[in-house]
Design a protein around this motif. Structure first.
Motif, PDB file in Angstrom:
ATOM      1  N   ALA A   1       7.105  84.911  56.452  1.00 46.04           N
ATOM      2  CA  ALA A   1       6.524  84.450  57.622  1.00 46.04           C
ATOM      3  C   ALA A   1       6.310  82.958  57.525  1.00 46.04           C
ATOM      4  O   ALA A   1       5.782  82.367  56.573  1.00 46.04           O
ATOM      5  CB  ALA A   1       5.260  85.166  58.112  1.00 46.04           C
ATOM      6  N   ILE A   2       6.739  82.287  58.391  1.00 47.88           N
ATOM      7  CA  ILE A   2       6.354  80.799  58.574  1.00 47.88           C
ATOM      8  C   ILE A   2       4.985  80.522  58.736  1.00 47.88           C
ATOM      9  O   ILE A   2       4.279  81.269  59.555  1.00 47.88           O
ATOM     10  CB  ILE A   2       6.781  79.977  59.840  1.00 47.88           C
ATOM     11  N   GLY A   3       4.313  79.799  57.896  1.00 43.11           N
ATOM     12  CA  GLY A   3       2.728  79.613  57.670  1.00 43.11           C
ATOM     13  C   GLY A   3       2.158  79.968  56.599  1.00 43.11           C
ATOM     14  O   GLY A   3       1.190  79.827  56.472  1.00 43.11           O
TER      15      GLY A   3
ATOM     16  N   GLU B   1       3.050  96.823  58.647  1.00 45.39           N
ATOM     17  CA  GLU B   1       3.604  95.656  58.010  1.00 45.39           C
ATOM     18  C   GLU B   1       4.284  94.856  58.874  1.00 45.39           C
ATOM     19  O   GLU B   1       4.331  93.620  58.894  1.00 45.39           O
ATOM     20  CB  GLU B   1       4.267  96.087  56.722  1.00 45.39           C
ATOM     21  N   LEU B   2       5.402  95.535  59.540  1.00 45.11           N
ATOM     22  CA  LEU B   2       6.214  94.791  60.487  1.00 45.11           C
ATOM     23  C   LEU B   2       5.367  94.170  61.692  1.00 45.11           C
ATOM     24  O   LEU B   2       5.550  93.047  61.973  1.00 45.11           O
ATOM     25  CB  LEU B   2       7.313  95.743  61.220  1.00 45.11           C
ATOM     26  N   LEU B   3       4.375  94.911  62.103  1.00 43.69           N
ATOM     27  CA  LEU B   3       3.377  94.570  63.368  1.00 43.69           C
ATOM     28  C   LEU B   3       2.740  93.192  62.745  1.00 43.69           C
ATOM     29  O   LEU B   3       2.719  92.218  63.642  1.00 43.69           O
ATOM     30  CB  LEU B   3       2.415  95.549  63.773  1.00 43.69           C
ATOM     31  N   ASP B   4       2.312  93.355  61.611  1.00 40.96           N
ATOM     32  CA  ASP B   4       1.655  92.083  61.076  1.00 40.96           C
ATOM     33  C   ASP B   4       2.650  91.076  60.944  1.00 40.96           C
ATOM     34  O   ASP B   4       2.171  89.705  61.319  1.00 40.96           O
ATOM     35  CB  ASP B   4       0.959  92.493  59.612  1.00 40.96           C
ATOM     36  N   TYR B   5       3.667  91.134  60.514  1.00 41.26           N
ATOM     37  CA  TYR B   5       4.623  89.992  60.329  1.00 41.26           C
ATOM     38  C   TYR B   5       4.973  89.480  61.819  1.00 41.26           C
ATOM     39  O   TYR B   5       4.827  88.326  61.891  1.00 41.26           O
ATOM     40  CB  TYR B   5       5.849  90.596  59.724  1.00 41.26           C
ATOM     41  N   LEU B   6       5.158  90.263  62.874  1.00 40.88           N
ATOM     42  CA  LEU B   6       5.252  89.725  64.030  1.00 40.88           C
ATOM     43  C   LEU B   6       3.998  89.028  64.584  1.00 40.88           C
ATOM     44  O   LEU B   6       4.460  88.057  65.216  1.00 40.88           O
ATOM     45  CB  LEU B   6       5.960  90.865  65.160  1.00 40.88           C
TER      46      LEU B   6
ATOM     47  N   ARG C   1       2.259  87.313  62.876  1.00 39.25           N
ATOM     48  CA  ARG C   1       2.033  85.989  62.084  1.00 39.25           C
ATOM     49  C   ARG C   1       2.953  84.796  62.479  1.00 39.25           C
ATOM     50  O   ARG C   1       2.850  83.981  62.368  1.00 39.25           O
ATOM     51  CB  ARG C   1       2.484  86.389  60.622  1.00 39.25           C
ATOM     52  N   VAL C   2       4.403  85.608  63.193  1.00 36.50           N
ATOM     53  CA  VAL C   2       5.320  84.584  63.462  1.00 36.50           C
ATOM     54  C   VAL C   2       5.060  84.492  65.258  1.00 36.50           C
ATOM     55  O   VAL C   2       6.033  83.739  65.901  1.00 36.50           O
ATOM     56  CB  VAL C   2       6.645  85.098  63.232  1.00 36.50           C
ATOM     57  N   GLY C   3       4.125  84.881  66.091  1.00 42.01           N
ATOM     58  CA  GLY C   3       3.726  84.912  67.390  1.00 42.01           C
ATOM     59  C   GLY C   3       4.832  85.502  68.108  1.00 42.01           C
ATOM     60  O   GLY C   3       5.093  84.943  69.302  1.00 42.01           O
ATOM     61  N   LEU C   4       5.476  86.633  67.852  1.00 44.81           N
ATOM     62  CA  LEU C   4       6.459  87.559  68.754  1.00 44.81           C
ATOM     63  C   LEU C   4       5.625  88.677  69.082  1.00 44.81           C
ATOM     64  O   LEU C   4       5.248  89.542  68.436  1.00 44.81           O
ATOM     65  CB  LEU C   4       7.431  87.995  67.717  1.00 44.81           C
ATOM     66  N   PRO C   5       5.299  88.787  70.394  1.00 45.48           N
ATOM     67  CA  PRO C   5       4.590  90.035  70.905  1.00 45.48           C
ATOM     68  C   PRO C   5       5.706  91.188  70.634  1.00 45.48           C
ATOM     69  O   PRO C   5       6.818  91.253  70.932  1.00 45.48           O
ATOM     70  CB  PRO C   5       4.630  89.549  72.504  1.00 45.48           C
ATOM     71  N   ALA C   6       4.750  92.601  70.357  1.00 40.11           N
ATOM     72  CA  ALA C   6       5.651  93.662  69.658  1.00 40.11           C
ATOM     73  C   ALA C   6       4.809  94.893  70.459  1.00 40.11           C
ATOM     74  O   ALA C   6       3.491  94.661  70.648  1.00 40.11           O
ATOM     75  CB  ALA C   6       5.700  93.710  68.512  1.00 40.11           C
ATOM     76  N   GLY C   7       5.471  95.777  70.612  1.00 32.78           N
ATOM     77  CA  GLY C   7       5.067  97.259  70.816  1.00 32.78           C
ATOM     78  C   GLY C   7       5.445  98.259  70.175  1.00 32.78           C
ATOM     79  O   GLY C   7       6.710  98.225  69.605  1.00 32.78           O
ATOM     80  N   VAL C   8       4.754  99.448  70.001  1.00 29.88           N
ATOM     81  CA  VAL C   8       5.228 100.366  69.051  1.00 29.88           C
ATOM     82  C   VAL C   8       5.297 101.754  70.064  1.00 29.88           C
ATOM     83  O   VAL C   8       4.448 102.104  70.771  1.00 29.88           O
ATOM     84  CB  VAL C   8       4.280 101.012  68.011  1.00 29.88           C
ATOM     85  N   HIS C   9       6.204 102.407  69.954  1.00 31.04           N
ATOM     86  CA  HIS C   9       6.826 103.391  70.926  1.00 31.04           C
ATOM     87  C   HIS C   9       7.244 104.777  70.327  1.00 31.04           C
ATOM     88  O   HIS C   9       8.003 104.415  69.249  1.00 31.04           O
ATOM     89  CB  HIS C   9       7.570 103.107  72.070  1.00 31.04           C
TER      90      HIS C   9
ATOM     91  N   ARG D   1      -0.648  79.775  65.417  1.00 28.35           N
ATOM     92  CA  ARG D   1      -0.249  78.650  66.369  1.00 28.35           C
ATOM     93  C   ARG D   1       0.093  77.350  65.714  1.00 28.35           C
ATOM     94  O   ARG D   1       0.838  76.637  65.904  1.00 28.35           O
ATOM     95  CB  ARG D   1      -1.272  78.519  67.452  1.00 28.35           C
ATOM     96  N   LEU D   2      -0.784  76.965  64.756  1.00 28.46           N
ATOM     97  CA  LEU D   2      -0.736  75.789  63.950  1.00 28.46           C
ATOM     98  C   LEU D   2       0.765  75.810  63.255  1.00 28.46           C
ATOM     99  O   LEU D   2       1.452  74.946  63.305  1.00 28.46           O
ATOM    100  CB  LEU D   2      -2.029  75.794  62.895  1.00 28.46           C
TER     101      LEU D   2
END
Length: 552
Positions: free
Chosen positions: A263-265, A159-164, A166-174, A288-289
């Motif tokens: 999330a914006i959008g 859920e956190l990855l999906d949200y990130l 949607r808001v255009g923030l690159p993320a990684g899981v470690h 992006r829109l």
């Protein structure tokens, strides 16, 4: 893994294209080949050695039969890569009608005129868009704005990855025992044992229990920002309608605040590629829109408060304006736009609901599609969002099945998406079908689904590792006061749809006005709306004139 590759295939204009793509050689591995066999072999060699192919650039100077074989071969070899056709000026006029259908069917992502000299920024702008979308949806991020530390990629992590996403923030899981995990946990010793832990380049780090907490950390909470004035307009919901209203209202001098729960959008932000939005001939992702619209609204002065949903609207004690309530504080405003959009309806199958986040997803969940490479994915829904999700999933999954209750897609989906789906060999459509059961594997991840033919009642079991549910509109406006009238399905009534006995002096509310003066509705939440991004944007823009009239 080396730099992602750009493979350029040209029989007669190799030097021109080599010069054209020289500017990309610093960050991409540019390979020039002459024919179909070399292009496919180069792609196979790159994949075999762990390299990714971001873009195929194919000159139309090949024989037409060979050209389409090349398109099909590159898609089979690297389905996630973008494909660009380039045509020399001597044949561009003839190529346009020949290959226009290939672009419309999604066989290629764009057809462009080959540059005739240096600094053809129109050409490079299109290439940049293709590479940008590839990097956002396929490539692992080079710089991770957000890092999630967890021993298991559970439902909350997804859920956190999906949200990130949607808001255009690159993320990684470690994993906590990884080098990155240990470095992050050294800064968050008090949170060890409570997963996931989230770390941001902005400097905060700690346990993140839900998506709203992440949104609060990224954008701040409303109760942390003082709003000590009566503003002109509060926009509730930052989907296409709310963003358009924010842009036009603030650009015309109205003091505007936009509240967004997540999330914006909104729902549109989950769309992997919207190809029929005016002004974007090569399409644009919903994320992006939305981010461009947010930036535009910020430029004109809109203030965004993200992370708290609106919980109510009430009149001010003196009756002069409205008060919009949130758990984080109240905002006083002279007018309100309700543009909260809709949620996806729930499937209602208990066995399926228990696997949400573990192979079962409501919405497009673009980030999850990457984890299903080589698997069978099922999409339930017949609208444009379902079509876009299927096309995106087909870049990764070995097979995608669309299940729809109607006999087919023609009644509910745009023609351009149906054409892309019909051409794509990885996508199958099953009409008059629905999911009635499902089950997990040994670790609790979706493993199989039971599908019922609604005409015959027959059921069959299919293996599936991913299920994306895009089941249509379910309005979420229980927070609105009873005075804001809704239709039988729960959508907000506006304009002449309001019952005549509620008109004031036998005059209906304005087209987007509700039964409460000064409260307006636009987008998917409004009864009778088209449920399209462009129409929601138009309503959000046009409501501003009604707001002006009310304020006057």
């Amino acid at each position: 893994m080396g730099a992602p590759a750009i493979v350029v295939a040209s029989a007669n204009h190799g030097e021109v294209l080599a010069d054209t793509f020289a500017r990309y050689e610093r960050e991409y591995d540019v390979r020039l080949v002459r024919d179909e066999a070399s292009a496919k072999q180069t792609a196979k060699d790159l994949v075999a050695t762990g390299h990714q192919v971001a873009l195929f650039v194919i000159d139309t100077d090949h024989d037409e039969q060979m050209l389409f074989a090349l398109l099909g071969g590159t898609r089979k070899a690297v389905p996630t890569a973008r494909r660009l056709l380039v045509s020399h000026i001597s044949r561009f006029r003839a190529d346009n009608p020949t290959f226009r259908h290939a672009v419309a069917a999604g066989k290629v992502d764009a057809l462009l005129l080959m540059p005739q000299g240096p600094r053809d920024e129109e050409f490079h702008g299109a290439v940049g868009e293709l590479l940008n979308e590839w990097n956002a949806t396929v490539a692992a991020p080079v710089v991770e704005n957000v890092r999630i530390i967890t021993p298991e990629k559970d439902a909350l992590t997804r859920e956190l990855l999906d949200y990130l996403s949607r808001v255009g923030l690159p993320a990684g899981v470690h994993h906590p025992d990884s080098e990155v995990g240990r470095a992050v946990m050294a800064d968050c010793p008090d949170d060890e044992g409570r997963w996931p832990v989230v770390s941001s380049l902005a400097g905060w780090c700690g346990h993140c229990p839900d998506v709203r907490s992440l949104a609060n950390q990224l954008y701040g909470r409303p109760d942390e920002i003082d709003v000590d004035e009566v503003v002109d307009l509060v926009v509730v919901g930052a989907g296409p309608a709310g963003l358009a209203a924010s842009v036009y209202a603030s650009s015309e001098g109205l003091r505007t605040i936009c509240l967004e729960a997540e999330a914006i959008g909104g729902q549109a932000g989950t769309s992997s590629m919207i190809r029929n939005y005016l002004g974007f001939p090569r399409g644009i992702s919903g994320m992006r829109l939305a981010q461009r619209a947010r930036g535009q609204a910020l430029r004109f002065g809109t203030r965004f408060f993200t992370g708290w949903p609106a919980t109510g609207i009430s009149p001010c004690e003196d009756g002069g304006h409205h008060v919009v309530h949130t758990d984080g504080g109240d905002v006083h405003t002279r007018s309100v736009l309700v543009s909260t959009g809709v949620d996806y309806r729930r499937l209602g199958v208990e066995a399926i609901e228990e696997m949400v986040g573990r192979g079962v997803f409501y919405g497009a969940a673009m980030a999850a599609a990457r984890e299903l490479a080589g698997d069978h994915v099922v999409i339930v829904g017949g609208g444009n969002s379902a079509g876009q999700a299927a096309i995106h999933a087909a870049r990764f999954a070995s097979r995608v099945t669309i299940l729809v209750r109607r006999p087919g897609l023609a009644e509910t989906m745009s023609s351009y998406l149906i054409d892309e789906i019909e051409w794509n060999p990885r996508i199958e459509v099953r009409g008059s079908a629905c999911v009635v059961d499902g089950g997990p594997d040994d670790v609790g991840h979706l493993a199989w689904l039971e599908v019922e033919d609604q005409l015959t009642g027959e059921r069959d079991r299919v293996e599936a590792r991913g299920l994306f549910l895009l089941l249509g509109a379910e309005p979420e406006c229980s927070w609105l006061p009873e005075e804001v009238l809704r239709d039988a399905r729960g959508f907000v009534l506006t304009g002449r749809d309001v019952p005549r006995e509620l008109w004031v002096h036998d005059v209906p509310p304005s087209d987007l006005g509700t039964t409460v003066p000064g409260v307006f509705a636009a987008g998917d939440i409004r009864s009778g709306s088209m449920k399209r991004v462009a129409s929601a944007t138009g309503e959000g823009a046009s409501v501003v004139s009604a707001v002006h009239a009310w304020l006057a």
